[in-house]
Write an enzyme that holds these catalytic residues in place. Structure first.
Site, short mmCIF file in Angstrom:
data_model
loop_
_atom_site.label_atom_id
_atom_site.label_comp_id
_atom_site.label_asym_id
_atom_site.label_seq_id
_atom_site.Cartn_x
_atom_site.Cartn_y
_atom_site.Cartn_z
CG HIS A 168 55.15 98.87 41.57
ND1 HIS A 168 55.23 99.95 42.43
CD2 HIS A 168 56.38 98.28 41.60
CE1 HIS A 168 56.45 100.00 42.95
NE2 HIS A 168 57.16 99.00 42.47
CG HIS A 213 59.83 101.38 39.36
ND1 HIS A 213 61.12 100.93 39.46
CD2 HIS A 213 59.15 100.79 40.38
CE1 HIS A 213 61.21 100.08 40.47
NE2 HIS A 213 60.03 99.99 41.05
CD GLU A 230 60.04 103.15 43.21
OE1 GLU A 230 58.91 102.67 43.22
OE2 GLU A 230 61.03 102.52 43.61
C1 GLA Z 1 59.73 98.92 44.29
C2 GLA Z 1 59.45 98.03 45.41
C3 GLA Z 1 60.47 96.98 45.41
C4 GLA Z 1 60.51 96.25 44.09
C5 GLA Z 1 60.75 97.16 43.01
C6 GLA Z 1 60.69 96.46 41.68
O1 GLA Z 1 60.84 99.69 44.52
O2 GLA Z 1 59.40 98.67 46.65
O3 GLA Z 1 60.22 96.10 46.45
O4 GLA Z 1 59.27 95.67 43.86
O5 GLA Z 1 59.82 98.20 43.06
O6 GLA Z 1 61.34 95.25 41.67
#
Ligand code: GLA
Length: 387
Positions: A140, A214, A352
């Protein structure tokens, strides 16, 4: 749709016609319906003294609260089938928790959504090393991604709806990524009860970009328990299988015959405990689905999420080719949310819209490369209704 909801929408439409100009609260016509123009209040102050504001936007029966820190969605209030609104987005009631311990609650994710394997990629013969913040990988956008940066926020109220334009300039080399990236993200609430996100970016050097949101959804209301009864339909016949570090293997595998098959609507909890290797790696669902529609120039149908008790329904439409569905696997009872409840595993899910994880290392995936002179543009619509 019930009558009260239709009334709300009609009022929104009328106000939409009245308030045609894009501007600040002061520029809104005096006869605009109350609450039409986003309002701004102080939410908290960062350790360095920077004030963080909370912007509230309302339209089409929906209410959205966004922080200038992280551009994050702090609250999203949506009516149930009886017209009762509840906050369907996980968050905290204070800034300090967002800064210190947020697992990306509501965050505006950049420069790159999801993982880049070994935090490394090569572009035009140059190898870039990113900060590693997820084991040996970069997640991220790195240790201080866009979800932890301050955003400039401008409100607007116009024909398309009412909302916020968030912008920031990410300097060349920020979090290891090349190019000065000028980013603009528009959150719009339409009179039809939609929350739309339009992302755009330009660069002065070749780079990679993959922006997403997110938000952790629980359509029964934040803090109300697990989302296993929510039903999901995902218009995707394939997904990108991952290795133990949740990095795509490069394969586009069929969902058919696996717990990842959501082509026909089913409760999220139905197959979540199946001992399938992919679910073991992720402790549930945490995968990128390859949307059947592919990458499109306008938002097209991706999924329907519904919660039976409240009757709340959220459909998503996107220009993006992929959708990360994460079933809140890492929530572990250590965080206290907005309304004072503890968040446990499965208490929310994230959807997402994105390009595929680790795309910079997979030339066979749709490209995430952005070059000077090009404009990155993606859009995602969350359409709320009840049944
Ligand atoms: C995304 C990732 C997950 C996790 C979340 C936050 O969805 O794919 O593995 O990192 O963000 O915890």
């Amino acid at each position: 749709m019930n009558t009260s909801r239709r009334t709300v929408m009609a009022a929104g439409l009328a106000a939409g016609v009245a308030a045609t100009s894009v501007g600040t609260a002061h520029a809104a016509p005096a006869h605009a319906a109350p609450g039409r123009t986003p309002t701004k209040t102080l939410f908290g102050t960062l350790a360095d003294g920077t004030p963080v504001h909370l912007w509230a936007v309302a339209n089409g029966g929906i209410r959205l609260e966004v922080l200038s820190y992280g551009g994050l969605v702090h609250r999203l209030d949506v009516p149930d089938r009886h017209g009762h609104r509840a906050n369907i987005a996980l968050g905290f009631d204070n800034l300090a928790d967002y800064v210190a311990k947020s697992p990306y609650f509501g965050g505006l994710i950049g420069r790159f959504g999801n993982r880049i394997g070994a935090g490394k990629f090569t572009l035009d013969g140059h190898t870039y090393q990113l900060p590693l913040n997820d084991g040996v990988n970069s997640l991220h956008g790195g240790t201080k991604g866009f979800d932890k940066q301050m955003w400039h926020v401008e409100p607007f109220a116009g024909r398309s709806g009412t909302g916020l334009v968030l912008s920031r300039i990410s300097p060349d080399g920020e979090m290891g990524y090349p190019g000065t990236l000028k980013v603009q993200v528009t959150y719009t609430l339409t009179a039809r009860g939609e929350w739309r996100i339009d992302y755009s970016a330009t660069t002065d050097r070749a780079t990679v970009v993959n922006l997403t949101s997110h938000t952790y959804f629980n359509l029964a209301g934040e803090g109300s328990g697990p989302v296993y009864d929510h039903t999901l339909e995902l218009a995707a016949a394939r997904y990108t299988p991952v290795d133990a570090g949740l990095i795509p293997t490069g394969e586009l595998a069929r969902v058919s015959g696996t717990p990842l098959d959501f082509r026909r609507t089913k409760p999220i909890g139905r197959d979540i405990r199946t001992s399938h290797q992919q679910l073991l790696y992720a402790k549930g669902f945490d995968h990128n689905w390859v949307l059947d529609k592919g990458r499109t120039s306008h938002p097209e149908y991706a999924l329907t999420l519904a919660e039976p008790r409240s009757g709340r329904v959220m459909k998503m439409y996107t220009t993006e080719p992929g959708m990360q569905f994460y079933s809140g696997n890492f929530l572990d009872g250590t965080l206290v949310g907005t309304s004072g409840h503890i968040y446990r595993q499965g208490d929310a899910l994230c959807l997402e819209s994105q390009h595929f994880p680790d795309s910079p290392n997979h030339p066979e995936f749709p490209s995430t490369v952005l070059r000077p002179g090009q404009t990155y543009r993606t859009s995602t619509v969350h359409a709320f209704s009840t049944r």
